[in-house]
Design an enzyme around this catalytic site. Structure first.
Site, PDB file in Angstrom:
ATOM      1  N   GLU A   1       9.187  13.460  -1.336  1.00 14.53           N
ATOM      2  CA  GLU A   1       8.613  12.138  -1.112  1.00 14.53           C
ATOM      3  C   GLU A   1       7.191  12.293  -0.580  1.00 14.53           C
ATOM      4  OE1 GLU A   1      10.113   8.453   1.748  1.00 14.53           O
ATOM      5  OE2 GLU A   1      10.482  10.514   2.392  1.00 14.53           O
TER       6      GLU A   1
ATOM      7  N   LYS B   1      11.636   3.450  -4.049  1.00 19.01           N
ATOM      8  CA  LYS B   1      12.581   3.554  -2.932  1.00 19.01           C
ATOM      9  C   LYS B   1      13.051   2.174  -2.483  1.00 19.01           C
ATOM     10  CE  LYS B   1      12.799   5.694   1.698  1.00 19.01           C
ATOM     11  NZ  LYS B   1      11.966   6.345   2.740  1.00 19.01           N
TER      12      LYS B   1
ATOM     13  N   CYS C   1      14.832  10.099   0.378  1.00 20.95           N
ATOM     14  CA  CYS C   1      14.909  10.236   1.835  1.00 20.95           C
ATOM     15  C   CYS C   1      15.996   9.364   2.475  1.00 20.95           C
ATOM     16  CB  CYS C   1      13.533   9.957   2.440  1.00 20.95           C
ATOM     17  SG  CYS C   1      13.298  10.651   4.097  1.00 20.95           S
TER      18      CYS C   1
END
Length: 259
Positions: free
Chosen positions: A40, A112, A150
């Site tokens: 990321e 995300k 994440c």
């Protein structure tokens, strides 16, 4: 198939980050990997998020993504990396994973959906959540790869939706914020997502000090096949569809679950 984990130490110098990605992609290709995954915020990262993230954001056809695509073509390897993508909302960007193939160009992108508003860290101040919760899976070399970012790792329903969509390998591209017990949680959650979905999990993380490092490849039985420790580096590791099939036959959870 071999896939490679590229553990970066990204900073605010986009050109330097792209140069590191290029070096690691070249090494991964030399080591026989068909795909290399980076963390990321691979192309722009800071210890503390601020207004510069939306300021440096680019569309997915901008210079940063064009260079990532060129790196994939140059080294004949599929490449996945986190970028900062412009959004329609002033002052906020998307935290986006992009995937490029060695010859076909664009493979996939994922914005995300679970933003890290925890531990006093307010990702949503400068980042906009992806509008779609649909699982993003792409195929390369006969293997199906699912994309997660994440904090998504703490939400098992996303990993399950990717497995339901056919993923054999989950690419969890991360910049896991350090803190008490955070490394232990990172390792445990990567293993849990692998075991409960009978998939490989490639948890690719930024190196310290911005993150915890410890990029890992976990097999469908929860065995850690690679652990990159704390320093930047790249490592190629074998993944096997036969292993996925064998574990799913031994533990037929997808046939047995009751919804």
């Amino acid at each position: 198939m071999k896939i490679a984990l590229g553990q970066l130490e990204s900073g605010a110098d986009i050109r330097a980050n792209l140069a590191a990605i290029d070096r690691f992609a070249a090494q991964a290709a030399r080591n026989g990997a068909a795909l290399v995954a980076f963390p990321e915020y691979a192309t722009y990262e800071k210890k503390k998020m601020d207004a510069t993230f939306p300021e440096v954001a680019e569309p997915l056809d901008g210079p940063v993504c064009r260079e990532l695509a060129a790196i994939a073509r140059r080294h004949r390897i599929a490449l996945v990396a986190g970028v900062v993508e412009t959004s329609e909302e002033p002052g906020r960007a998307y935290n986006t994973l992009v995937a490029f193939g060695p010859d076909r160009g664009w493979l996939a992108s994922y914005r995300k959906i679970h933003l890290f508003d925890a531990q006093g860290f307010g990702e949503s101040t400068f980042i906009k959540p992806g509008p779609s919760t649909d699982p993003v899976v792409f195929e390369h070399g006969g293997v199906q790869f699912g994309l997660m970012t994440c904090y998504d790792l703490r939400f098992p329903e996303l990993a399950r939706s990717l497995a339901d969509a056919g993923a054999h390998v989950l690419l969890v591209c991360s910049s896991w914020v350090p803190g008490e017990h955070k490394t232990e949680q990172w390792l445990a959650l990567n293993a849990a997502r692998a075991i409960e979905n009978s998939v490989y999990v490639a948890g690719v993380c930024q190196a310290p000090p911005v993150s915890v490092g410890r990029s890992v490849l976990v097999d469908p039985m929860g065995v850690v096949e690679a652990d990159l420790g704390l320093e930047p580096g790249v490592r190629a590791v074998e993944v096997s569809l036969e292993t996925v099939d064998r574990v799913r036959e031994s533990f037929p959870m997808f046939r047995q679950r009751r919804l």
